[in-house]
Write a protein that holds these residues in place. Structure first.
Motif, PDB file in Angstrom:
ATOM      1  N   ASP A   1      -8.127   1.168   6.291  1.00 53.60           N
ATOM      2  CA  ASP A   1      -6.799   1.790   6.336  1.00 53.60           C
ATOM      3  C   ASP A   1      -6.739   2.722   7.541  1.00 53.60           C
ATOM      4  O   ASP A   1      -7.502   3.678   7.625  1.00 53.60           O
ATOM      5  CB  ASP A   1      -6.598   2.574   5.022  1.00 53.60           C
ATOM      6  CG  ASP A   1      -5.213   3.177   4.881  1.00 53.60           C
ATOM      7  OD1 ASP A   1      -4.354   2.936   5.743  1.00 53.60           O
ATOM      8  OD2 ASP A   1      -5.003   3.899   3.889  1.00 53.60           O
TER       9      ASP A   1
ATOM     10  N   HIS B   1      -2.825   4.751  -2.906  1.00 47.96           N
ATOM     11  CA  HIS B   1      -3.880   5.516  -2.244  1.00 47.96           C
ATOM     12  C   HIS B   1      -3.549   7.000  -2.370  1.00 47.96           C
ATOM     13  O   HIS B   1      -2.665   7.508  -1.691  1.00 47.96           O
ATOM     14  CB  HIS B   1      -3.925   5.051  -0.779  1.00 47.96           C
ATOM     15  CG  HIS B   1      -4.906   5.791   0.071  1.00 47.96           C
ATOM     16  ND1 HIS B   1      -4.903   5.700   1.446  1.00 47.96           N
ATOM     17  CD2 HIS B   1      -5.919   6.640  -0.247  1.00 47.96           C
ATOM     18  CE1 HIS B   1      -5.871   6.449   1.939  1.00 47.96           C
ATOM     19  NE2 HIS B   1      -6.495   7.039   0.942  1.00 47.96           N
TER      20      HIS B   1
ATOM     21  N   ASP C   1       0.955   5.278   0.277  1.00 47.17           N
ATOM     22  CA  ASP C   1       0.194   6.468   0.670  1.00 47.17           C
ATOM     23  C   ASP C   1       0.803   7.721   0.061  1.00 47.17           C
ATOM     24  O   ASP C   1       1.885   8.155   0.452  1.00 47.17           O
ATOM     25  CB  ASP C   1       0.166   6.586   2.202  1.00 47.17           C
ATOM     26  CG  ASP C   1      -0.884   5.671   2.824  1.00 47.17           C
ATOM     27  OD1 ASP C   1      -1.949   5.481   2.203  1.00 47.17           O
ATOM     28  OD2 ASP C   1      -0.641   5.158   3.927  1.00 47.17           O
TER      29      ASP C   1
ATOM     30  N   HIS D   1       0.854  -1.191   0.000  1.00 45.09           N
ATOM     31  CA  HIS D   1       0.000   0.000   0.000  1.00 45.09           C
ATOM     32  C   HIS D   1       0.896   1.249   0.000  1.00 45.09           C
ATOM     33  O   HIS D   1       1.778   1.377   0.831  1.00 45.09           O
ATOM     34  CB  HIS D   1      -0.877  -0.043   1.251  1.00 45.09           C
ATOM     35  CG  HIS D   1      -1.907   1.029   1.316  1.00 45.09           C
ATOM     36  ND1 HIS D   1      -3.112   0.952   0.636  1.00 45.09           N
ATOM     37  CD2 HIS D   1      -1.933   2.195   1.995  1.00 45.09           C
ATOM     38  CE1 HIS D   1      -3.830   2.035   0.900  1.00 45.09           C
ATOM     39  NE2 HIS D   1      -3.136   2.812   1.720  1.00 45.09           N
TER      40      HIS D   1
HETATM   41 ZN    ZN Z   1      -3.601   4.574   2.737  1.00 46.47          ZN
END
Ligand code: ZN
Length: 192
Positions: A144, A35, A4, A2
Motif C-alpha cells: 500500500d 485499513h 483508508d 481499499h
Molecule cells: Zn491503506
C-alpha cells in the motif's frame, strides 16, 4: 475496495469512519478492505464489522508486542470480521510478526509513510516482503503506497499478492484499462 481510515491521532489526517465505509459498501458488491490507521483499533472493531468490513487491518505500531496484537486480533474476530490483517510502517521491523503468522490472514506492508496520498514508493520495503515469504508466511501480503505501473512488477516478484493503488488509478485517464494493466503485470510477475 481499499478504505483508508485515519483518525488525526495515529496519523495527522482525518479521513472517514464507519458510516462512510458502510455507505461505500452500498455502492459495490466488492469486498471492503478496511485499513485502520487509528490509535485504538480494538475499540472500533464492532463498528467496522457492522459497517461491512470483510478485511479489517490494524497497525502493529499501536499494539507493538505479540500480546497486545493478539488482543486486537481477538477483538476483530469476536466482532465477526472475516479476515484480519496487521500492518507495518516502512521503518518498523517486521520480524516480530513471525509469531503471528498463523493468526492473521493478511500482512500489509506500507511502502510509504501513512497519512498522505501520492508519495513515492520506498523500494527498501520489498526486503520486508521477501523476508516474510522466506520466513514461511503463506497468507496474503498487501502493498500500500506508491503502487503504480513502474513499481507493481517488483512488488509482485518479491511476493506481494494484494496491491493497493490510489493515485495511479484515480489519476489515470483510462481507469478500467489501468486496472487491467496492473492486474496483467502483477499476475505475470507473481510467478516468476
Ligand atoms: Zn491503506
Amino acid at each position: 475496495i481499499h478504505v483508508d481510515v485515519m483518525d488525526g491521532h495515529f496519523v495527522p489526517v482525518i479521513t472517514l469512519g464507519p458510516a462512510i465505509t458502510q455507505a461505500v459498501g452500498r455502492f459495490t458488491g466488492l469486498p471492503l478492505d478496511v485499513h485502520l490507521m487509528i490509535s485504538e483499533p480494538a475499540r472500533y472493531a464492532e463498528a467496522f464489522a457492522k459497517a461491512g468490513a470483510h478485511v479489517l487491518t490494524f497497525h502493529w505500531e499501536v499494539a507493538p508486542s505479540v500480546e497486545e496484537a493478539r488482543v486486537v486480533i481477538q477483538a476483530f474476530r469476536d466482532a465477526g470480521v472475516e479476515k484480519v490483517g496487521i500492518s507495518v510502517n516502512p521503518d518498523t521491523c517486521q520480524e516480530p510478526l513471525a509469531e503471528l503468522f498463523d493468526e492473521v490472514d493478511l500482512i500489509l506492508v506500507m511502502s510509504v509513510f501513512p497519512g498522505f496520498g501520492g508519495q513515492k514508493f520506498i523500494v527498501e520495503v520489498l526486503d520486508k516482503v521477501r523476508w516474510l515469504r522466506a520466513a514461511g508466511y503463506e497468507g496474503w501480503i498487501e502493498m500500500d503506497g506508491g503502487v503504480n505501473a513502474e513499481t507493481i512488477a517488483s512488488c509482485a516478484e518479491a511476493g506481494t499478492d494484494v496491491f493497493v493503488a490510489g493515485s495511479a488509478i484515480f489519476g489515470a485517464e483510462d481507469i478500467p484499462g489501468t486496472i487491467e494493466g496492473f492486474r496483467a503485470t502483477a499476475t505475470e510477475r507473481m510467478h516468476v
